[in-house]
Design a protein around this motif. Structure first.
Motif, PDB file in Angstrom:
ATOM      1  N   LYS A   1      -7.770  24.008  -0.726  1.00  0.00           N
ATOM      2  CA  LYS A   1      -6.534  24.005   0.067  1.00  0.00           C
ATOM      3  C   LYS A   1      -5.328  23.686  -0.800  1.00  0.00           C
ATOM      4  CE  LYS A   1      -8.597  22.614   4.458  1.00  0.00           C
ATOM      5  NZ  LYS A   1      -8.558  21.596   5.529  1.00  0.00           N
ATOM      6  N   GLY A   2      -5.579  23.200  -2.008  1.00  0.00           N
ATOM      7  CA  GLY A   2      -4.473  22.810  -2.878  1.00  0.00           C
ATOM      8  C   GLY A   2      -3.794  21.539  -2.411  1.00  0.00           C
ATOM      9  N   VAL A   3      -4.551  20.668  -1.756  1.00  0.00           N
ATOM     10  CA  VAL A   3      -4.008  19.423  -1.194  1.00  0.00           C
ATOM     11  C   VAL A   3      -4.703  18.237  -1.859  1.00  0.00           C
ATOM     12  CG1 VAL A   3      -3.766  18.033   0.903  1.00  0.00           C
ATOM     13  CG2 VAL A   3      -3.457  20.514   1.007  1.00  0.00           C
ATOM     14  N   PHE A   4      -3.897  17.251  -2.210  1.00  0.00           N
ATOM     15  CA  PHE A   4      -4.395  16.038  -2.851  1.00  0.00           C
ATOM     16  C   PHE A   4      -3.827  14.840  -2.109  1.00  0.00           C
ATOM     17  CE2 PHE A   4      -4.322  19.429  -5.846  1.00  0.00           C
ATOM     18  CZ  PHE A   4      -5.456  19.275  -6.603  1.00  0.00           C
ATOM     19  N   TYR A   5      -4.682  13.865  -1.839  1.00  0.00           N
ATOM     20  CA  TYR A   5      -4.259  12.616  -1.219  1.00  0.00           C
ATOM     21  C   TYR A   5      -4.463  11.483  -2.218  1.00  0.00           C
ATOM     22  CZ  TYR A   5      -4.450  14.922   3.353  1.00  0.00           C
ATOM     23  OH  TYR A   5      -4.244  15.756   4.423  1.00  0.00           O
ATOM     24  N   THR A   6      -3.498  10.586  -2.273  1.00  0.00           N
ATOM     25  CA  THR A   6      -3.659   9.375  -3.074  1.00  0.00           C
ATOM     26  C   THR A   6      -3.538   8.172  -2.162  1.00  0.00           C
ATOM     27  OG1 THR A   6      -1.327   9.027  -3.626  1.00  0.00           O
ATOM     28  CG2 THR A   6      -2.590  10.522  -5.054  1.00  0.00           C
TER      29      THR A   6
ATOM     30  N   LEU B   1       5.724  22.773  -9.311  1.00  0.00           N
ATOM     31  CA  LEU B   1       4.540  23.396  -8.729  1.00  0.00           C
ATOM     32  C   LEU B   1       4.257  22.939  -7.309  1.00  0.00           C
ATOM     33  CD1 LEU B   1       2.039  22.856 -11.703  1.00  0.00           C
ATOM     34  CD2 LEU B   1       3.722  24.681 -11.412  1.00  0.00           C
ATOM     35  N   MET B   2       5.040  21.987  -6.812  1.00  0.00           N
ATOM     36  CA  MET B   2       4.709  21.296  -5.573  1.00  0.00           C
ATOM     37  C   MET B   2       5.495  21.800  -4.362  1.00  0.00           C
ATOM     38  SD  MET B   2       2.502  19.333  -6.909  1.00  0.00           S
ATOM     39  CE  MET B   2       2.078  18.503  -5.413  1.00  0.00           C
ATOM     40  N   ARG B   3       4.821  21.773  -3.222  1.00  0.00           N
ATOM     41  CA  ARG B   3       5.495  21.901  -1.928  1.00  0.00           C
ATOM     42  C   ARG B   3       6.026  20.509  -1.599  1.00  0.00           C
ATOM     43  NH1 ARG B   3       4.216  26.738   0.237  1.00  0.00           N
ATOM     44  NH2 ARG B   3       2.197  27.634  -0.255  1.00  0.00           N
ATOM     45  N   ALA B   4       6.595  20.356  -0.433  1.00  0.00           N
ATOM     46  CA  ALA B   4       7.064  19.039  -0.014  1.00  0.00           C
ATOM     47  C   ALA B   4       5.890  18.060   0.029  1.00  0.00           C
ATOM     48  CB  ALA B   4       7.724  19.120   1.350  1.00  0.00           C
ATOM     49  N   SER B   5       6.140  16.849  -0.437  1.00  0.00           N
ATOM     50  CA  SER B   5       5.114  15.812  -0.441  1.00  0.00           C
ATOM     51  C   SER B   5       5.474  14.761   0.596  1.00  0.00           C
ATOM     52  CB  SER B   5       5.028  15.168  -1.831  1.00  0.00           C
ATOM     53  OG  SER B   5       4.683  16.140  -2.788  1.00  0.00           O
ATOM     54  N   VAL B   6       4.473  14.004   1.013  1.00  0.00           N
ATOM     55  CA  VAL B   6       4.679  12.933   1.992  1.00  0.00           C
ATOM     56  C   VAL B   6       4.185  11.637   1.372  1.00  0.00           C
ATOM     57  CG1 VAL B   6       4.122  12.063   4.291  1.00  0.00           C
ATOM     58  CG2 VAL B   6       4.316  14.540   3.907  1.00  0.00           C
ATOM     59  N   PHE B   7       5.015  10.608   1.456  1.00  0.00           N
ATOM     60  CA  PHE B   7       4.661   9.273   0.974  1.00  0.00           C
ATOM     61  C   PHE B   7       4.880   8.291   2.103  1.00  0.00           C
ATOM     62  CE2 PHE B   7       5.996  11.746  -2.637  1.00  0.00           C
ATOM     63  CZ  PHE B   7       5.074  11.436  -3.620  1.00  0.00           C
ATOM     64  N   THR B   8       3.971   7.344   2.224  1.00  0.00           N
ATOM     65  CA  THR B   8       4.150   6.288   3.208  1.00  0.00           C
ATOM     66  C   THR B   8       3.738   4.956   2.591  1.00  0.00           C
ATOM     67  OG1 THR B   8       3.718   5.628   5.501  1.00  0.00           O
ATOM     68  CG2 THR B   8       1.870   6.605   4.298  1.00  0.00           C
TER      69      THR B   8
ATOM     70  N   VAL C   1       0.837  -1.199   0.000  1.00  0.00           N
ATOM     71  CA  VAL C   1       0.000   0.000   0.000  1.00  0.00           C
ATOM     72  C   VAL C   1       0.873   1.252   0.000  1.00  0.00           C
ATOM     73  CG1 VAL C   1      -1.799   1.272   1.249  1.00  0.00           C
ATOM     74  CG2 VAL C   1      -1.799  -1.237   1.264  1.00  0.00           C
ATOM     75  N   MET C   2       0.435   2.245  -0.755  1.00  0.00           N
ATOM     76  CA  MET C   2       1.097   3.538  -0.767  1.00  0.00           C
ATOM     77  C   MET C   2       0.042   4.621  -0.573  1.00  0.00           C
ATOM     78  SD  MET C   2       2.390   6.501  -2.938  1.00  0.00           S
ATOM     79  CE  MET C   2       1.038   6.310  -3.967  1.00  0.00           C
ATOM     80  N   ALA C   3       0.340   5.564   0.313  1.00  0.00           N
ATOM     81  CA  ALA C   3      -0.524   6.730   0.501  1.00  0.00           C
ATOM     82  C   ALA C   3       0.355   7.968   0.403  1.00  0.00           C
ATOM     83  CB  ALA C   3      -1.224   6.676   1.858  1.00  0.00           C
ATOM     84  N   SER C   4      -0.217   9.027  -0.158  1.00  0.00           N
ATOM     85  CA  SER C   4       0.563  10.251  -0.291  1.00  0.00           C
ATOM     86  C   SER C   4      -0.295  11.477  -0.019  1.00  0.00           C
ATOM     87  CB  SER C   4       1.174  10.356  -1.687  1.00  0.00           C
ATOM     88  OG  SER C   4       0.168  10.510  -2.664  1.00  0.00           O
ATOM     89  N   ARG C   5       0.404  12.519   0.386  1.00  0.00           N
ATOM     90  CA  ARG C   5      -0.192  13.851   0.527  1.00  0.00           C
ATOM     91  C   ARG C   5       0.640  14.771  -0.355  1.00  0.00           C
ATOM     92  NH1 ARG C   5       0.218  18.818   2.890  1.00  0.00           N
ATOM     93  NH2 ARG C   5      -1.688  19.708   3.745  1.00  0.00           N
ATOM     94  N   LEU C   6      -0.027  15.412  -1.307  1.00  0.00           N
ATOM     95  CA  LEU C   6       0.634  16.281  -2.270  1.00  0.00           C
ATOM     96  C   LEU C   6      -0.001  17.664  -2.179  1.00  0.00           C
ATOM     97  CD1 LEU C   6       0.217  13.666  -5.092  1.00  0.00           C
ATOM     98  CD2 LEU C   6       2.316  14.055  -3.821  1.00  0.00           C
ATOM     99  N   GLU C   7       0.821  18.694  -2.153  1.00  0.00           N
ATOM    100  CA  GLU C   7       0.295  20.049  -2.015  1.00  0.00           C
ATOM    101  C   GLU C   7       0.950  20.959  -3.046  1.00  0.00           C
ATOM    102  OE1 GLU C   7      -0.144  23.566   1.366  1.00  0.00           O
ATOM    103  OE2 GLU C   7       0.775  21.669   1.904  1.00  0.00           O
TER     104      GLU C   7
END
Length: 133
Positions: free
Chosen positions: A64-69, A98-105, A20-26
């Motif tokens: 908010k300009g935030v996307f989660y996958t 175009l992106m700020r720091a992203s988080v992946f787990t 599984v992969m989840a991300s937060r992209l802003e």
């Protein structure tokens, strides 16, 4: 906040493990939201037919300009193959400025536990972000 509900492109065997992969992209600015959203939709269409894809969902917090996958795969190699394949590959590289720091787990679960709940994915994203600081 539009959410594309969990889809299951390929059924997992019940006695297997899913990767599984989840991300937060802003995005850096709200003016980038339409471009990001349009491009993420192209990647979304791709995941629906990607080999090894067991499930996926997308949540967009447009104002908010935030996307989660959130996605589940037969294994790590299937996820990485998807990421290296068009259009995802070009989407990633073209949107990077175009992106700020992203988080992946990443984690593994028994395939019988799919689909993954958004609450669990967001908790893991928050924990990953805290650990990275």
């Amino acid at each position: 906040m539009p959410t594309i509900p969990w889809v299951t492109p390929h059924q997992a065997a019940p006695d297997t493990t899913a990767f599984v992969m989840a991300s937060r992209l802003e995005v850096k600015s709200l003016r980038h939201v339409p471009r990001f959203f349009w491009n993420s939709y192209a990647a979304w269409r791709q995941v629906r037919s990607a080999p090894g894809a067991l499930g996926a969902s997308l949540e967009a917090q447009l104002f908010k300009g935030v996307f989660y996958t959130l996605s589940a795969w037969e294994d790590r190699n299937a996820l990485y193959a998807y990421a290296r394949t068009e259009p995802h590959k070009t989407v990633m590289t073209s949107l990077r400025p175009l992106m700020r720091a992203s988080v992946f787990t990443f984690w593994e679960v028994p395939a019988g536990e799919l689909p993954i709940a958004w609450a669990d994915a967001k908790r893991r994203i928050t924990e990953e972000a805290s650990a990275a600081r």
